[in-house]
Scaffold this active site. Structure first.
Site, short mmCIF file in Angstrom:
data_model
loop_
_atom_site.label_atom_id
_atom_site.label_comp_id
_atom_site.label_asym_id
_atom_site.label_seq_id
_atom_site.Cartn_x
_atom_site.Cartn_y
_atom_site.Cartn_z
N SER A 8 5.58 -17.75 17.13
CA SER A 8 5.97 -17.32 18.43
C SER A 8 5.19 -16.13 19.03
O SER A 8 5.34 -15.74 19.92
CB SER A 8 7.31 -16.76 18.47
OG SER A 8 7.57 -15.86 17.30
N HIS A 31 6.48 -24.39 19.71
CA HIS A 31 7.11 -23.51 19.62
C HIS A 31 8.60 -23.93 20.02
O HIS A 31 8.92 -23.80 21.21
CB HIS A 31 6.81 -22.26 20.67
CG HIS A 31 7.99 -20.97 20.60
ND1 HIS A 31 7.91 -20.15 21.50
CD2 HIS A 31 8.37 -20.56 19.28
CE1 HIS A 31 8.83 -19.19 20.96
NE2 HIS A 31 9.07 -19.51 19.83
N GLU A 90 7.82 -25.17 23.82
CA GLU A 90 6.53 -24.78 24.53
C GLU A 90 5.60 -25.60 23.54
O GLU A 90 5.43 -25.17 22.48
CB GLU A 90 6.47 -23.39 24.28
CG GLU A 90 7.17 -22.56 25.15
CD GLU A 90 6.98 -21.05 25.19
OE1 GLU A 90 7.34 -20.32 26.14
OE2 GLU A 90 6.95 -20.60 24.07
N ASN A 112 7.93 -15.61 26.09
CA ASN A 112 7.97 -14.39 25.56
C ASN A 112 6.93 -13.44 26.50
O ASN A 112 7.20 -12.14 26.65
CB ASN A 112 7.46 -14.17 24.17
CG ASN A 112 8.74 -14.57 23.19
OD1 ASN A 112 9.68 -14.10 23.64
ND2 ASN A 112 8.41 -15.04 22.28
#
Length: 503
Positions: free
Chosen positions: A126, A147, A159, A197
């Protein structure tokens, strides 16, 4: 992008690293119909993980989400690999080990000597660079990031991250495979924080900055973003759930990876919280207390005030136009004027949607700002801001107006952009910049933010609601008042504003 590129369900999927995330990924592949093999370097860890997964399958049967026959078949496909050599026939190996670059590089170097050349290799990292993990491989083209979000069996988003050397066929194969598993994949380039993120940073950062500016307390900021903005959780309660240390580490990692870009600056207030050991739910104390009997602080909410008998609407209110229908439905007389874009209250005060300026700048005028809402018809709370010079009578008229519409009202400090408007403008800015840099498509960015962090709308959907002129105006005004570069609109926002005007 075709589903027939997915890895056949008869082929083995291997998971290396059997902590919470590894177990979740293994369960997803197992339920999808693959033989799954677990490996962990810690003695007996893989066997314990297999037992834990079997227990979760039993609970699915108890809840009626899986038949006993399917449970038995899945359990029969699950096995433990004592050594990496036992993964030689895998078609896909997903790594979920500790987040250390050297550890991952060493693992994949060993795997590459074990599996066939057509085996797809994937990392669930991540925070680390997919490109860097694959940098020493003989065949980096078959390496991708997958991810998953925790808990992997429940959350739909994955992802699919292409490193600098990843072949498009490998990324497409990975995408098709996780889609066949019932997940919602989005494709993105290898950028710090990937999609969620990276683009989610303002949701936390603006709340922390507002707290530092004493605009409101954490409980109030959370309530405004939930009840007015439509977000599932507020940033303070969410970071308490994630862990303050984890959230701050991600923020700091993204900031460092972008060469300390001011748009990603970490919060000193959060740093102090981490230093004090108040990490959130896991320690019993973060922004809020989680010990037995602890009560959550209530958000600031205004006492009842009388509703005004009439208001004047000046011009087009844009995204706030639905308020007019709500006011009329509440029995308040509405008079319309052609120009402006604001309300006038009976006492002469102006009620204006947050635009990035502060109330104190309107010297000698009676001004009340109200915050952006995702949907004014369903919002249950509205935030207002005034200057010390604003008369109590003007504020009471504004409070009473929104209370007559069934809204709770919160008054915050006089800060440019307020809470929701400021946060949304920054989310749009980062999303547009990511799309224009080829990180991901606008559609995939919106999907990622809705599914990955449960936003009420993706950033491009917010932009469609507001218009890029409004977003650019907000950011420009904030940049004037905070000239650090943090709020400077990216070129893509400015370009879209000009295109919007030209239509």
């Amino acid at each position: 992008m075709t589903d027939n590129m997915a890895i056949e369900r008869s082929r083995t999927v291997a998971v290396v690293g059997t902590g919470t995330m590894g177990q979740g990924i293994a369960q997803v592949a197992l339920v999808a119909g693959h033989p799954v093999r677990l490996h962990d370097t810690a003695p007996d860890r893989a066997r314990e993980a297999a037992e834990a997964i079997a227990g979760r399958l039993d609970r699915l049967v108890e809840k009626g989400r899986m038949s006993p026959e399917d449970r038995d078949a899945a359990a029969g496909r699950l096995s433990v690999a004592e050594a990496l050599d036992d993964l030689a026939d895998a078609a896909l190996v997903i790594e979920a080990v500790v987040e250390r670059l050297a550890v991952k590089q060493e693992l994949f170097a060993r795997l590459e000597k074990t599996v066939a050349d057509d085996c797809l290799l994937a990392t669930n990292t991540s925070s680390l660079s997919v490109t860097a993990i694959a940098g020493k491989l003989r065949l980096p083209g078959r390496f991708v990031g997958l991810h998953f979000f925790n808990p992997a069996p429940l959350l739909p988003l994955v992802e699919v991250v292409s490193g600098f050397a990843t072949d498009d066929t490998a990324a497409t194969r990975a995408y098709a495979t996780v889609k066949e598993w019932g997940k919602t994949p989005v494709r993105c380039a290898d950028t710090p924080g990937f999609l969620v993120n990276r683009i989610a940073r303002p949701f936390y950062a603006e709340a922390l900055r507002l707290y530092e500016e004493q605009a409101a307390d954490p409980a109030t900021i959370d309530a405004v973003l939930r009840d007015c903005g439509g977000f599932r959780m507020g940033p303070f309660e969410l970071t308490d759930l994630i862990g303050q240390d984890v959230n701050e580490a991600v923020t700091r990692s993204v900031w460092d990876a972008f060469h300390q870009d001011p748009k990603f600056v970490p919060s000193l207030a959060q740093r102090r919280l981490v230093e004090s050991g108040r990490l959130g739910r896991k320690t019993g104390q973060g922004w809020f207390a989680y010990t037995e009997g602890a009560e959550r602080p209530a958000p600031r909410t205004e006492a009842p005030a009388p509703a005004p008998a009439k208001v004047t609407v000046h011009g087009d209110l844009g995204h706030a136009e639905p308020l007019v229908g709500l006011i009329e439905a509440a029995g308040i007389k509405v008079r319309r004027q052609k120009r402006g874009g604001h309300f006038t209250l009976p006492g002469g005060g102006h009620l204006m949607l947050a635009d990035g300026e502060a109330v104190f700048e309107y010297e000698g005028e009676e001004i009340v700002y109200f915050d952006l809402a995702h949907d004014y018809t369903t919002a249950t709370r509205i935030a207002l801001a005034t200057a010390p010079t604003t008369s109590p009578e003007t504020l009471q008229e504004a409070v009473g107006l929104f209370q007559a519409l069934g809204k709770e009202v919160t008054v915050i400090g006089d800060v440019p952009g307020m809470i929701v408007a400021r946060t949304v403008a920054m989310l749009v800015d980062l999303a547009v910049d990511a799309a224009d840099r080829g990180v991901a498509s606008a559609e995939d960015i919106d999907t990622a933010m809705r599914l990955g962090v449960n936003y009420p709308a993706g950033p491009f959907e917010w932009a469609a609601l507001l218009g890029y002129e409004k977003v650019s105006q907000l950011l420009g005004a904030l940049h004037t008042r905070y000239p650090t570069g943090r709020y400077a609109p990216c070129l893509g926002v400015v370009r879209r504003e000009y295109e919007e005007r030209a239509r």
